[in-house]
Design a protein around this motif. Structure first.
Motif, PDB file in Angstrom:
ATOM      1  N   VAL A  29      22.002  65.041 -41.565  1.00 24.55           N
ATOM      2  CA  VAL A  29      20.928  65.710 -40.813  1.00 24.55           C
ATOM      3  C   VAL A  29      20.870  67.184 -41.190  1.00 24.55           C
ATOM      4  O   VAL A  29      19.786  67.755 -41.390  1.00 24.55           O
ATOM      5  CB  VAL A  29      21.152  65.543 -39.298  1.00 24.55           C
ATOM      6  N   ILE A  30      22.049  67.807 -41.318  1.00 30.66           N
ATOM      7  CA  ILE A  30      22.087  69.218 -41.716  1.00 30.66           C
ATOM      8  C   ILE A  30      21.515  69.390 -43.122  1.00 30.66           C
ATOM      9  O   ILE A  30      20.761  70.324 -43.393  1.00 30.66           O
ATOM     10  CB  ILE A  30      23.544  69.744 -41.655  1.00 30.66           C
ATOM     11  N   GLY A  31      21.861  68.459 -44.021  1.00 29.47           N
ATOM     12  CA  GLY A  31      21.345  68.525 -45.390  1.00 29.47           C
ATOM     13  C   GLY A  31      19.835  68.422 -45.441  1.00 29.47           C
ATOM     14  O   GLY A  31      19.174  69.161 -46.193  1.00 29.47           O
ATOM     15  N   VAL A  82      17.164  65.461 -53.577  1.00 26.07           N
ATOM     16  CA  VAL A  82      17.849  66.737 -53.336  1.00 26.07           C
ATOM     17  C   VAL A  82      18.570  66.780 -51.992  1.00 26.07           C
ATOM     18  O   VAL A  82      19.730  67.205 -51.932  1.00 26.07           O
ATOM     19  CB  VAL A  82      16.858  67.916 -53.472  1.00 26.07           C
ATOM     20  N   PRO A  83      17.935  66.377 -50.861  1.00 21.96           N
ATOM     21  CA  PRO A  83      18.682  66.423 -49.594  1.00 21.96           C
ATOM     22  C   PRO A  83      19.933  65.548 -49.601  1.00 21.96           C
ATOM     23  O   PRO A  83      20.925  65.880 -48.941  1.00 21.96           O
ATOM     24  CB  PRO A  83      17.666  65.931 -48.552  1.00 21.96           C
ATOM     25  N   ILE A  84      19.905  64.442 -50.336  1.00 25.67           N
ATOM     26  CA  ILE A  84      21.102  63.593 -50.447  1.00 25.67           C
ATOM     27  C   ILE A  84      22.199  64.338 -51.192  1.00 25.67           C
ATOM     28  O   ILE A  84      23.366  64.343 -50.782  1.00 25.67           O
ATOM     29  CB  ILE A  84      20.762  62.268 -51.156  1.00 25.67           C
ATOM     30  N   LEU A  85      21.832  64.999 -52.280  1.00 29.47           N
ATOM     31  CA  LEU A  85      22.819  65.757 -53.052  1.00 29.47           C
ATOM     32  C   LEU A  85      23.331  66.962 -52.268  1.00 29.47           C
ATOM     33  O   LEU A  85      24.512  67.330 -52.378  1.00 29.47           O
ATOM     34  CB  LEU A  85      22.201  66.207 -54.379  1.00 29.47           C
ATOM     35  N   ALA A 200      28.150  61.219 -56.741  1.00 30.98           N
ATOM     36  CA  ALA A 200      27.208  62.336 -56.865  1.00 30.98           C
ATOM     37  C   ALA A 200      26.523  62.324 -58.226  1.00 30.98           C
ATOM     38  O   ALA A 200      25.311  62.580 -58.338  1.00 30.98           O
ATOM     39  CB  ALA A 200      27.937  63.663 -56.651  1.00 30.98           C
ATOM     40  N   THR A 201      27.289  61.997 -59.259  1.00 34.49           N
ATOM     41  CA  THR A 201      26.699  61.933 -60.598  1.00 34.49           C
ATOM     42  C   THR A 201      25.692  60.793 -60.712  1.00 34.49           C
ATOM     43  O   THR A 201      24.625  60.943 -61.324  1.00 34.49           O
ATOM     44  CB  THR A 201      27.803  61.755 -61.656  1.00 34.49           C
ATOM     45  N   LEU A 202      26.023  59.652 -60.116  1.00 37.39           N
ATOM     46  CA  LEU A 202      25.126  58.497 -60.191  1.00 37.39           C
ATOM     47  C   LEU A 202      23.828  58.743 -59.423  1.00 37.39           C
ATOM     48  O   LEU A 202      22.740  58.382 -59.895  1.00 37.39           O
ATOM     49  CB  LEU A 202      25.835  57.252 -59.647  1.00 37.39           C
ATOM     50  N   VAL A 203      23.933  59.331 -58.241  1.00 37.39           N
ATOM     51  CA  VAL A 203      22.729  59.639 -57.459  1.00 37.39           C
ATOM     52  C   VAL A 203      21.884  60.681 -58.186  1.00 37.39           C
ATOM     53  O   VAL A 203      20.651  60.596 -58.205  1.00 37.39           O
ATOM     54  CB  VAL A 203      23.113  60.125 -56.049  1.00 37.39           C
ATOM     55  N   ALA A 204      22.556  61.661 -58.787  1.00 39.72           N
ATOM     56  CA  ALA A 204      21.822  62.654 -59.570  1.00 39.72           C
ATOM     57  C   ALA A 204      21.112  61.993 -60.749  1.00 39.72           C
ATOM     58  O   ALA A 204      19.987  62.373 -61.104  1.00 39.72           O
ATOM     59  CB  ALA A 204      22.777  63.731 -60.069  1.00 39.72           C
ATOM     60  N   LEU A 205      21.761  61.004 -61.350  1.00 40.63           N
ATOM     61  CA  LEU A 205      21.129  60.277 -62.446  1.00 40.63           C
ATOM     62  C   LEU A 205      19.878  59.554 -61.973  1.00 40.63           C
ATOM     63  O   LEU A 205      18.873  59.499 -62.690  1.00 40.63           O
ATOM     64  CB  LEU A 205      22.123  59.281 -63.042  1.00 40.63           C
TER      65      LEU A 205
END
Length: 285
Positions: A29-31, A82-85, A200-205
């Motif tokens: 939520v903060i993200g 972006v909010p997930i990252l 994090a790398t996979l989501v960024a991908l």
């Protein structure tokens, strides 16, 4: 149903620290709020007066071309990933602070190396009571394990029902059980850092692929004249997600390895003193 003292201590140690099931949704939520109201603040974009106040996402011109004029605005243009990252990044930060304080507490008071040297010196002189006093002053995970071992040492030294070999087995078991009780507190939430180092790398991908899809769509939909603005927007979205993911992953991996080395150091100190306790018992009993 009766619960042993060791079981109660184990449950207490597992319950210590932050609860990921509660903390991670809050951080998400903060993200999202950071993405919408900090990165998406109209002040980060050109023609801010036309965007109103609050967030670009809720402005009347959402869906039209908006051009960032600050780095925060550029990150906002990275899209829905972006909010997930951002959540991943602040999760790494929060749980790293949590691990730092827990491991600092586990290291106890004073210099740990001096504590090990002092206890080993007292064991060589068979001064068990003085060694127990050192453990009380240390007040850390190493001190807790050593204290349990020394308490068992004293009890077995006055036991006439067991032979020496049986006493050594009982002493070794007591030290192993005490170590097992301390490990859950030391290792809790380390899996979060380890997982985010990869995820994090996979989501960024995923964000990168989405951005490239948009870029090639813009390239193809323009016919003979590609939409340069849409093309550059898609590529920038891909690169923004890539940068956030790689940065988060790198920080998570570095911190995971750092805390793992700290845990290994504490475990080594426990093993070092445990060996001294066993040698002292074999010599004086």
């Amino acid at each position: 149903m009766n619960v042993s003292k060791n079981d109660e201590q184990l449950v207490a140690r597992k319950a210590g620290g932050l609860n990921p099931a509660l903390i991670i949704p809050i951080l998400f939520v903060i993200g999202v709020c950071i993405y919408l109201f900090v990165l998406g603040n109209p002040g980060n974009f050109k023609d801010a007066e036309k965007l109103g106040s609050g967030s670009v996402a809720f402005s009347s011109v959402e869906g039209k071309d908006i051009h960032p004029e600050s780095f925060l605005g550029i990150i906002y243009k990275g899209g829905v990933i972006v909010p997930i990252l951002i959540t991943f990044m602040i999760t790494v930060i929060v749980f790293s602070f949590e691990r730092y304080f827990v491991l600092s507490k586990a290291a106890g008071k004073g210099n740990l190396d001096n504590f090990v040297v002092q206890v080993r010196s007292l064991l060589n002189q068979n001064k068990i009571d003085e060694a127990l006093e050192e453990c009380d002053r240390q007040q850390g995970s190493v001190g807790n394990v050593v204290k349990e071992g020394l308490t068992t040492y004293k009890a077995l030294s006055h036991d006439t029902t067991l032979n020496k070999e049986q006493k050594m087995v009982a002493l070794n078991k007591a030290i192993e059980e005490a170590t097992t009780l301390e490990m859950p507190m030391l290792e809790k939430n380390m899996m979060i850092l380890s997982t985010l180092g990869t995820v994090a790398t996979l989501v960024a991908l995923l964000g990168t692929v989405i951005g490239m899809i948009k870029a090639f769509f813009a390239l193809g939909s323009g016919g003979g004249t590609p939409d340069a603005a849409a093309l550059s927007t898609g590529i920038s979205e891909a690169l923004i997600n890539t940068a956030l993911g790689i940065g988060t992953s790198a920080i998570a991996i570095i911190l995971y390895n750092f805390f793992t080395s700290k845990i290994d150091g504490l475990t080594y100190k426990i093993d070092e003193i445990a060996m001294s306790i066993q040698q002292s018992f074999a010599e004086f009993n």
